[in-house]
Design a protein around this motif. Structure first.
Motif, short mmCIF file in Angstrom:
data_model
loop_
_atom_site.label_atom_id
_atom_site.label_comp_id
_atom_site.label_asym_id
_atom_site.label_seq_id
_atom_site.Cartn_x
_atom_site.Cartn_y
_atom_site.Cartn_z
N VAL A 273 41.75 -11.60 -14.60
CA VAL A 273 40.59 -11.97 -15.42
C VAL A 273 41.04 -12.17 -16.87
CG1 VAL A 273 38.28 -11.33 -16.19
CG2 VAL A 273 39.05 -10.68 -13.91
N VAL A 274 41.90 -11.27 -17.36
CA VAL A 274 42.42 -11.39 -18.73
C VAL A 274 43.14 -12.72 -18.91
CG1 VAL A 274 44.08 -10.46 -20.37
CG2 VAL A 274 42.64 -8.91 -19.08
N LEU A 275 44.04 -13.04 -17.99
CA LEU A 275 44.82 -14.27 -18.11
C LEU A 275 43.92 -15.51 -18.03
CD1 LEU A 275 47.85 -13.24 -15.86
CD2 LEU A 275 47.88 -13.57 -18.34
N ALA A 276 42.91 -15.47 -17.15
CA ALA A 276 41.99 -16.60 -17.04
C ALA A 276 41.17 -16.75 -18.31
CB ALA A 276 41.08 -16.41 -15.83
N THR A 277 40.76 -15.63 -18.90
CA THR A 277 39.99 -15.66 -20.15
C THR A 277 40.83 -16.23 -21.28
OG1 THR A 277 38.66 -13.76 -19.46
CG2 THR A 277 38.72 -14.26 -21.81
N ILE A 278 42.08 -15.79 -21.38
CA ILE A 278 42.98 -16.30 -22.42
C ILE A 278 43.25 -17.78 -22.22
CG2 ILE A 278 45.35 -16.17 -23.32
CD1 ILE A 278 45.19 -13.14 -22.88
N ALA A 279 43.45 -18.19 -20.96
CA ALA A 279 43.70 -19.61 -20.67
C ALA A 279 42.52 -20.47 -21.11
CB ALA A 279 43.98 -19.80 -19.19
N GLY A 280 41.30 -20.01 -20.83
CA GLY A 280 40.11 -20.76 -21.25
C GLY A 280 39.98 -20.83 -22.75
N ALA A 281 40.29 -19.71 -23.43
CA ALA A 281 40.21 -19.68 -24.89
C ALA A 281 41.25 -20.60 -25.52
CB ALA A 281 40.39 -18.25 -25.40
N LEU A 282 42.46 -20.59 -24.97
CA LEU A 282 43.51 -21.47 -25.48
C LEU A 282 43.13 -22.94 -25.28
CD1 LEU A 282 46.86 -19.73 -24.47
CD2 LEU A 282 46.19 -20.44 -26.77
N ARG A 283 42.56 -23.24 -24.13
CA ARG A 283 42.14 -24.62 -23.84
C ARG A 283 41.14 -25.09 -24.91
NH1 ARG A 283 41.32 -28.43 -19.71
NH2 ARG A 283 39.28 -29.45 -19.81
N SER A 284 40.12 -24.28 -25.16
CA SER A 284 39.10 -24.65 -26.14
C SER A 284 39.69 -24.76 -27.54
CB SER A 284 37.96 -23.62 -26.14
OG SER A 284 37.29 -23.61 -24.90
N TYR A 285 40.54 -23.81 -27.90
CA TYR A 285 41.08 -23.80 -29.25
C TYR A 285 41.99 -25.01 -29.49
CZ TYR A 285 42.95 -22.10 -33.64
OH TYR A 285 43.30 -21.99 -34.96
N LEU A 286 42.88 -25.28 -28.54
CA LEU A 286 43.80 -26.41 -28.71
C LEU A 286 43.04 -27.74 -28.72
CD1 LEU A 286 46.76 -25.26 -26.42
CD2 LEU A 286 46.69 -25.30 -28.92
N GLN A 287 42.00 -27.86 -27.90
CA GLN A 287 41.19 -29.07 -27.90
C GLN A 287 40.48 -29.25 -29.24
OE1 GLN A 287 38.62 -28.77 -24.47
NE2 GLN A 287 40.11 -29.79 -23.13
N SER A 288 40.04 -28.16 -29.86
CA SER A 288 39.37 -28.26 -31.15
C SER A 288 40.31 -28.77 -32.24
CB SER A 288 38.79 -26.91 -31.56
OG SER A 288 39.79 -26.06 -32.08
N LYS A 289 41.63 -28.61 -32.01
CA LYS A 289 42.63 -29.10 -32.96
C LYS A 289 43.16 -30.47 -32.57
CE LYS A 289 42.30 -25.20 -35.10
NZ LYS A 289 41.42 -25.12 -36.27
N GLY A 290 42.59 -31.07 -31.54
CA GLY A 290 43.03 -32.38 -31.11
C GLY A 290 44.34 -32.38 -30.36
N GLU A 291 44.72 -31.24 -29.79
CA GLU A 291 45.99 -31.13 -29.07
C GLU A 291 45.78 -31.26 -27.56
OE1 GLU A 291 48.55 -27.97 -30.21
OE2 GLU A 291 48.05 -28.13 -32.33
N ALA A 292 46.82 -31.75 -26.88
CA ALA A 292 46.75 -31.99 -25.44
C ALA A 292 46.65 -30.67 -24.67
CB ALA A 292 47.98 -32.75 -24.98
N THR A 293 45.88 -30.71 -23.60
CA THR A 293 45.75 -29.53 -22.73
C THR A 293 45.94 -29.95 -21.27
OG1 THR A 293 43.34 -29.83 -22.68
CG2 THR A 293 44.22 -28.29 -24.31
N ASP A 294 46.86 -30.88 -21.04
CA ASP A 294 47.07 -31.41 -19.69
C ASP A 294 48.26 -30.79 -18.98
OD1 ASP A 294 48.92 -32.49 -21.40
OD2 ASP A 294 48.79 -34.53 -20.62
N GLN A 295 48.87 -29.75 -19.58
CA GLN A 295 50.02 -29.09 -18.97
C GLN A 295 49.74 -27.60 -18.81
OE1 GLN A 295 52.88 -30.10 -17.72
NE2 GLN A 295 53.87 -31.68 -18.96
N VAL A 296 50.28 -27.03 -17.77
CA VAL A 296 50.17 -25.59 -17.58
C VAL A 296 51.03 -24.89 -18.62
CG1 VAL A 296 52.05 -25.51 -15.88
CG2 VAL A 296 50.37 -23.68 -15.93
N LEU A 297 50.49 -23.85 -19.24
CA LEU A 297 51.26 -23.00 -20.14
C LEU A 297 51.68 -21.74 -19.40
CD1 LEU A 297 49.23 -23.28 -23.49
CD2 LEU A 297 51.05 -24.76 -22.60
#
Length: 554
Positions: A273-297
């Motif tokens: 759950v922690v990892l999924a929550t962090i992944a979702g937060a990173l997705r939103s944050y990077l998108q807000s900066k105009g950065e690509a989110t099409d690769q697994v981190l």
């Protein structure tokens, strides 16, 4: 007692630099109204900490490095130890908000520790008011300690012993002061230099020959899976050289809710759950900066491999595994499923390649060779490049105390912390549980994350989205706003916090930070920062519930 650090401990000394301090800082928030007289004075805190440190020889010990750094350091009792060289007490200005407090904490984290003394400092912040869900006149204790002598598990062991409950337990055992550490005489040091360098090399040869090729290929294949980047490395804004500045914040959750969500998916755990929550937060944050989110981190996650006989011994007993952060998946449930499968696989691979054995082998690294690489500058360079290939952020999860703690009678109501950032790993998540709360904190730099309070909103929205999808009947009536498509401006103009009282003129953390630096070479004192004006920022939600809470990183 003779105590020599091993080579994994020493790595944190070799990696330490002005812009990348290898320090961890657990932070404790107290309600002084629960103390006997409803108040806790600076003098009472100093007296209490003096008694606690008497039972913790690791905090009374400085590092003694052998000739030419040809061996690992020893811990040696500091005969000139004075808590006033390590304890700095300041007063928060009236009307200061959560952002101001975060700035004070970040400034405290930025300066390097004096390694000629025991490698730690404590900052006490008195008079914290107007912060949502923290008590009036709240007190913060931030313990900054070098990673060379502690890992996450050690910090939690130390936490209990620093508080009233630990003192009481020791008193019942008849222990008032524990024996200090010492180094061997010159002949003993020379013998150990030869032993640790020659025998250490011999001990490493057999496992390297036997397991090296298999482990290397398996680990490389694991780290490069699902990677379509031309050069084999996926980079984000957090995977570049860092500055010496720090930002910090955290988001607090109900531990019971995390447990409920974990049970909604077969074989899932709270860590998933922690990892999924962090992944979702990173997705939103990077998108807000105009950065690509099409690769697994990928996360770098420490595992505690401490054996029972190594409890209460300090130092670092960790291995690593590398779970996915599938930020390319938009659907929160599918993202959670992908995390669960990938994290289970990553842990299995860590077990298959013998993570504990690799950790034991790393302790045998010849100290003279590591010192030689450090002097050449190649150790830091290669370490950064390796980390850049291994993962994109560190996620460390350490269970907090299982019972309520007190400091000089004041109840510990919340606990979180700051951890290290380094070149190519400019974002670290530190997770802990305490008093029924589950806290996810992060440390970065202002260049990489100029708006840590916005990342807090991303984190809360990510978990709320997952909870809403899996447990709609338990979801809160009012969900956090959807931040996945917010423009960059949304991250720079957060809402003002709700104050508990009339706002006074703002004061920044700048002069408070100067106070902590001056106090490093002076006696304990209470000072107030200078006044300036500034804007407010949205606070993270805080809580002071009391309940048992345990989690496992493994």
């Amino acid at each position: 007692m003779l105590r020599q650090l091993h080579s994994v401990d020493s790595l944190f000394l070799h990696l330490d630099s002005k812009h990348s301090q290898m320090d961890v800082t657990p932070m404790y928030f107290y309600d002084p109204s629960t103390a006997a007289d409803g108040v806790v004075t600076p003098e009472q805190i100093e007296q209490h900490l003096n008694r606690s440190i008497a039972t913790l020889p690791i905090l009374r010990s400085r590092l003694e490095r052998p000739l030419l750094n040809l061996d690992n350091p020893y811990l040696v009792e500091d005969s000139y130890f004075d808590i006033r060289n390590h304890l700095h007490q300041i007063e928060m200005p009236s009307g200061a908000d959560w952002k101001t407090l975060c700035e004070v904490v970040a400034k405290f984290q930025e300066h390097q520790l004096d390694l000629k003394r025991p490698p730690w400092e404590i900052m006490i912040v008195h008079g914290i008011n107007g912060i949502e869900q923290l008590p009036d006149n709240c007190i913060l204790m931030a313990l900054k300690i070098h990673h060379v002598i502690v890992d996450g598990h050690t910090v939690m062991e130390m936490t209990e012993r620093l508080h009233d409950e630990g003192l009481s337990r020791r008193a019942h055992s008849g222990i008032k002061q524990e024996e200090g550490y010492q180094a061997p005489e010159l002949l003993g040091k020379l013998t150990r230099i030869l032993s640790n360098n020659l025998l250490g090399t011999i001990r490493m040869v057999k496992p390297l020959v036997k397991q090296g090729p298999k482990v290397g290929m398996k680990l490389i294949d694991h780290l490069l899976r699902d990677n379509t980047s031309p050069d084999g490395v996926v980079r984000t804004r957090f995977n570049q050289p860092i500055s010496d500045k720090k930002v910090w914040d955290y988001a607090s959750f109900d531990l019971a809710e995390f447990k409920s969500v974990s049970k909604a998916l077969p074989n899932a755990t709270i860590n998933h759950v922690v990892l999924a929550t962090i992944a979702g937060a990173l997705r939103s944050y990077l998108q807000s900066k105009g950065e690509a989110t099409d690769q697994v981190l990928r996360a770098i996650a420490p595992i505690n491999v401490r054996k029972p006989q190594q409890f209460d011994q300090g130092g670092n007993e960790i291995a690593l595994f590398f779970p996915d952060l599938p930020i390319q998946i938009a659907d929160p449930v599918e993202r959670f499923k992908a995390v669960s499968v990938a994290a289970t696989l990553a842990r299995k691979i860590a077990d298959d390649i013998g993570a504990e054995d690799l950790s034991d082998m790393a302790k045998q690294l010849p100290p003279a060779y590591v010192t030689y690489l450090t002097k050449l500058g190649s150790f830091q360079t290669n370490a950064g490049a390796l980390l850049n290939h291994a993962g994109h952020t560190i996620v460390t999860n350490v269970p907090g105390p299982s019972s309520t703690l007190h400091l000089a009678g004041a109840k510990l109501v919340q606990m979180t912390g700051i951890a290290i950032t380094s070149d190519h790993l400019g974002l670290l998540h530190a997770i802990n549980s305490y008093a029924g709360r589950f806290n996810i904190a992060w440390t970065s730099t202002p260049e990489m994350m100029p708006d840590p309070e916005f990342y807090a909103e991303c984190m809360r929205a990510s978990f709320a989205e997952l909870k809403q999808a899996l447990l709609p009947e338990q979801a809160a009536a009012t969900e956090p706003a959807d931040v996945s498509a917010e423009p960059i401006e949304a991250a720079t103009e957060p809402a003002k916090p709700r104050a508990k009282r009339a706002a006074a003129p703002r004061k920044t953390a700048k002069s408070a930070a100067k106070t902590t630096k001056k106090a490093a070479s002076s006696r304990t004192r209470t000072t107030k920062p200078k006044e300036t004006t500034g804007s407010s920022a949205a606070p993270s939600k805080r809580s002071s519930k009391s309940a048992k809470a345990t989690t496992q990183n493994s």
